[in-house]
Design an enzyme around this catalytic site. Structure first.
Site, PDB file in Angstrom:
ATOM      1  N   GLY A  85       0.838  -1.199   0.000  1.00 22.06           N
ATOM      2  CA  GLY A  85       0.000   0.000   0.000  1.00 22.06           C
ATOM      3  C   GLY A  85       0.868   1.243   0.000  1.00 22.06           C
ATOM      4  O   GLY A  85       1.474   1.573   1.020  1.00 22.06           O
TER       5      GLY A  85
ATOM      6  N   GLY B 135       0.131   4.636  -0.569  1.00 20.00           N
ATOM      7  CA  GLY B 135      -0.564   5.914  -0.596  1.00 20.00           C
ATOM      8  C   GLY B 135       0.294   6.943   0.099  1.00 20.00           C
ATOM      9  O   GLY B 135       1.532   6.847   0.095  1.00 20.00           O
ATOM     10  N   ALA B 136      -0.336   7.910   0.740  1.00 21.11           N
ATOM     11  CA  ALA B 136       0.421   8.984   1.385  1.00 21.11           C
ATOM     12  C   ALA B 136       1.353   8.435   2.471  1.00 21.11           C
ATOM     13  O   ALA B 136       2.551   8.751   2.496  1.00 21.11           O
ATOM     14  CB  ALA B 136      -0.543  10.013   1.964  1.00 21.11           C
TER      15      ALA B 136
ATOM     16  N   GLY C 180       2.283   5.179   3.139  1.00 20.80           N
ATOM     17  CA  GLY C 180       3.255   4.221   2.615  1.00 20.80           C
ATOM     18  C   GLY C 180       4.368   4.884   1.839  1.00 20.80           C
ATOM     19  O   GLY C 180       5.533   4.479   1.919  1.00 20.80           O
TER      20      GLY C 180
ATOM     21  N   ASN D 299      -5.197   3.352  10.647  1.00 21.98           N
ATOM     22  CA  ASN D 299      -6.003   4.058  11.626  1.00 21.98           C
ATOM     23  C   ASN D 299      -6.733   3.088  12.538  1.00 21.98           C
ATOM     24  O   ASN D 299      -6.860   1.895  12.247  1.00 21.98           O
ATOM     25  CB  ASN D 299      -7.028   4.949  10.911  1.00 21.98           C
TER      26      ASN D 299
ATOM     27  N   ALA E  93       0.230  14.315   5.292  1.00 21.59           N
ATOM     28  CA  ALA E  93       0.720  14.016   3.950  1.00 21.59           C
ATOM     29  C   ALA E  93      -0.458  13.796   3.024  1.00 21.59           C
ATOM     30  O   ALA E  93      -1.534  13.389   3.458  1.00 21.59           O
ATOM     31  CB  ALA E  93       1.637  12.799   3.952  1.00 21.59           C
TER      32      ALA E  93
ATOM     33  N   LYS F  96      -5.159   8.994  19.727  1.00 15.02           N
ATOM     34  CA  LYS F  96      -5.249   9.404  18.327  1.00 15.02           C
ATOM     35  C   LYS F  96      -6.663   9.204  17.791  1.00 15.02           C
ATOM     36  O   LYS F  96      -7.165  10.015  17.004  1.00 15.02           O
ATOM     37  CB  LYS F  96      -4.264   8.615  17.458  1.00 15.02           C
TER      38      LYS F  96
ATOM     39  N   ASN G  38      -9.178  11.508  15.512  1.00 13.17           N
ATOM     40  CA  ASN G  38      -9.778  11.058  14.256  1.00 13.17           C
ATOM     41  C   ASN G  38     -11.301  11.053  14.313  1.00 13.17           C
ATOM     42  O   ASN G  38     -11.971  11.295  13.305  1.00 13.17           O
ATOM     43  CB  ASN G  38      -9.278   9.652  13.910  1.00 13.17           C
TER      44      ASN G  38
ATOM     45  N   GLU H 266     -13.032   5.045   5.614  1.00 15.21           N
ATOM     46  CA  GLU H 266     -12.656   4.274   6.806  1.00 15.21           C
ATOM     47  C   GLU H 266     -13.631   4.569   7.953  1.00 15.21           C
ATOM     48  O   GLU H 266     -13.223   4.942   9.047  1.00 15.21           O
ATOM     49  CB  GLU H 266     -11.230   4.622   7.235  1.00 15.21           C
TER      50      GLU H 266
END
Length: 294
Positions: free
Chosen positions: A8, A10-11, A13, A98, A124, A175, A179, A256
């Site tokens: 993965g 994405g931002a 990774g 997450n 990111a 965290k 979120n 998500e």
């Protein structure tokens, strides 16, 4: 030298790949759905062009020393297709996702003692398939044990704030509190500045209070000031800042929902804790993501 596969890209990774490359002692394998002509990460210290082997088919994978899964939380099944070959010699799997259920998601595919749950904080954005913009430092927190220490050592000499923590559950739920409130941006299609509205700020406080109550029931140590701390952090942030849930909804991608707000509702029911604000957010996001039933 460690051979590290990133599943993965994405931002998150992509930023991880750039950091591991800058460590200067690792061989990288990027496991992706579609071919990448290149991967460039614009870090706060300059652009990094990642030098790695790119694989698009799990059957082409070979054993590595470490696997880092940076897919969305809902794509565990897709990530798991890579693990049989990548982990053929017992490689640990670091889960950079997450939520608070990192181990539970991958328990069907990886021995429990080989799973390293990672709490990630990093502003990111993936602005194109081959370009990522990192807007601030990356923080990586893992449990304080032998594998956690080995994970941290992979980032030695880089700009990553990688560390082991004795109370990982508390860090993860802390965290999640942040979120959880971020769902407001996804619901309103407005960036972080929406939190400066007084009425919206009150809704955010309620969502975080519910998360704190459920987190405490799960063993997290969360102070009474957490809701106000989260609200203040959003109000200090750049008003045009966009969280990943809002970015995904704006782009028409899957959301998500379960990992961020749904888990609060599910675990609240388990402990007999009411979570009306998060329940409403989950219901609305699910309808918006899937469309109203006919």
């Amino acid at each position: 030298m460690a051979k590290i596969a990133i599943v993965g890209v994405g931002a998150i990774g992509g930023v991880v790949a750039s950091l591991l490359q800058l460590a200067g002692r690792h061989e990288l394998v990027l496991c992706v759905r579609r071919p990448l002509a290149e991967l460039v990460v614009e870090t706060p210290d300059g652009a990094v062009k990642v030098d790695a082997t790119v694989l698009t088919r799990p059957e082409d994978a070979r054993p590595v020393d470490w696997v880092m899964v940076a897919t969305k939380a809902y794509d565990v099944a897709g990530a798991a297709k890579w693990l049989e070959r990548l982990c053929a010699k017992g490689a640990p799997v670091a889960v950079l996702q997450n939520g608070v259920e990192h181990r539970e998601r991958f328990a069907p595919f990886v021995p429990a003692e080989k799973i390293v749950p990672v709490v990630v904080d990093c502003p990111a954005e993936r602005v194109s398939p081959e370009r990522i913009v990192q807007r601030g430092p990356m923080s990586l927190k893992v449990p304080e044990d032998a594998l956690g220490a080995e994970f941290v050592s992979l980032f030695a000499g880089t700009a990553a704030d990688a560390m082991t923590v004795p109370e990982w559950t508390t860090v993860a739920w802390r965290k999640l509190c942040h979120n959880a409130a971020g769902a407001i941006s996804a619901l309103t299609l407005l960036p972080n500045g929406v939190m400066r509205d007084e009425a919206i700020g009150e809704v955010a406080l309620e969502m975080v209070r519910e998360c704190v109550a459920v987190g405490r029931a799960e063993g997290a140590v969360l102070g009474d000031s957490v809701p106000e701390d989260v609200q203040a952090a959003y109000r200090r942030s750049a008003p045009d800042g966009v969280n990943s849930l809002l970015a995904d909804r704006s782009a028409g991608r899957p959301l998500e929902i379960d990992a961020r707000n749904g888990v609060i509702v599910r675990m609240g029911k388990k402990h007999g804790i009411a979570t009306p604000a998060n329940s409403m957010a989950v219901a609305l996001l699910q309808v918006m993501a899937q469309g109203a039933p006919e």
